[in-house]
Design a protein around this motif. Sequence first.
Motif, mmCIF file in Angstrom:
data_model
loop_
_atom_site.group_PDB
_atom_site.id
_atom_site.type_symbol
_atom_site.label_atom_id
_atom_site.label_comp_id
_atom_site.label_asym_id
_atom_site.label_seq_id
_atom_site.Cartn_x
_atom_site.Cartn_y
_atom_site.Cartn_z
ATOM 1 N N ASN A 19 68.046 34.987 58.733
ATOM 2 C CA ASN A 19 67.319 33.663 58.800
ATOM 3 C C ASN A 19 65.895 33.412 59.199
ATOM 4 O O ASN A 19 65.526 33.377 60.350
ATOM 5 C CB ASN A 19 68.069 32.589 58.479
ATOM 6 C CG ASN A 19 67.776 30.611 58.423
ATOM 7 O OD1 ASN A 19 66.672 30.995 57.587
ATOM 8 N ND2 ASN A 19 68.666 29.929 58.481
ATOM 9 N N LEU A 51 73.195 29.563 56.988
ATOM 10 C CA LEU A 51 72.961 30.109 55.815
ATOM 11 C C LEU A 51 74.092 29.808 54.694
ATOM 12 O O LEU A 51 75.331 29.988 55.329
ATOM 13 C CB LEU A 51 72.566 30.909 55.524
ATOM 14 C CG LEU A 51 70.828 31.200 55.643
ATOM 15 C CD1 LEU A 51 70.819 33.058 56.060
ATOM 16 C CD2 LEU A 51 70.257 30.707 55.383
ATOM 17 N N ASP A 55 71.900 29.511 49.320
ATOM 18 C CA ASP A 55 69.985 30.279 50.546
ATOM 19 C C ASP A 55 69.085 31.801 50.555
ATOM 20 O O ASP A 55 68.467 31.252 50.434
ATOM 21 C CB ASP A 55 70.560 29.285 51.530
ATOM 22 C CG ASP A 55 70.829 28.087 52.360
ATOM 23 O OD1 ASP A 55 70.294 27.404 50.601
ATOM 24 O OD2 ASP A 55 72.074 27.528 52.102
#
Length: 225
Positions: A19, A51, A55
């Motif tokens: 991420n 996440l 996503d």
Amino acid sequence: MKSLAIDSASPCMVIAAKNGNEKATLSLDIGMKQSQRILPAIDDILAQVGLKPADLDYMALCEGPGTFTGLRLAFSALKAIELSCGKPIYGIPSLEAYAFPFRDFGGTVVSVIDAKKDQFFAAAYENGTCVLEAEDTTAEKIAAFLGRRGTKSLVVGPDAALFSEKIREADGALDIISFSSQPNPTDALFTIAENLIEQKKEPLKDYDGPVYLRKSEAELALDAK
């Protein structure tokens, strides 16, 4: 980018989520229990970086060659996310992923996976370019290939130590280097996949599956009947 990657080409499955600059990695070296753990492991690793599957920007995996069961498990898991969330999957050749961190090595990089029965899945690269396509082969044949190349050689991949031992037995004159530890393969998967995205390459199609270089034991047994 927000992404998920799985290397399941060797018996030790590696799952990673990213991420932005935050990354989490999990290894599953648990044999047949991988089938029970892969989905909870994906949920766990995504949660570690904040996440959920919805996503993700993309997913990446080693498409093969490698272990039959491991490759199928990874494909099934990521295909399920693709189907439910519409997230693209990028398939990276396993041996290319293992060789990628060493693309600046000044010689021949031999990427290997133990295929059992004194055979190896192997490919060779020089300056990041493939000079020997992936094949189901022996250490003796690769030794002969390297002898013709006449360069120093670096052996990489999850079974580099075993292969290096075999290749030195085949030709002790070869200039062979190998490392006892290997870089995390999911780092290469993330980088290669994002390069493909930047180049606007297509992700895997619905009908794409693992790349195998030999039949499974079950298929061989069926052929023998």
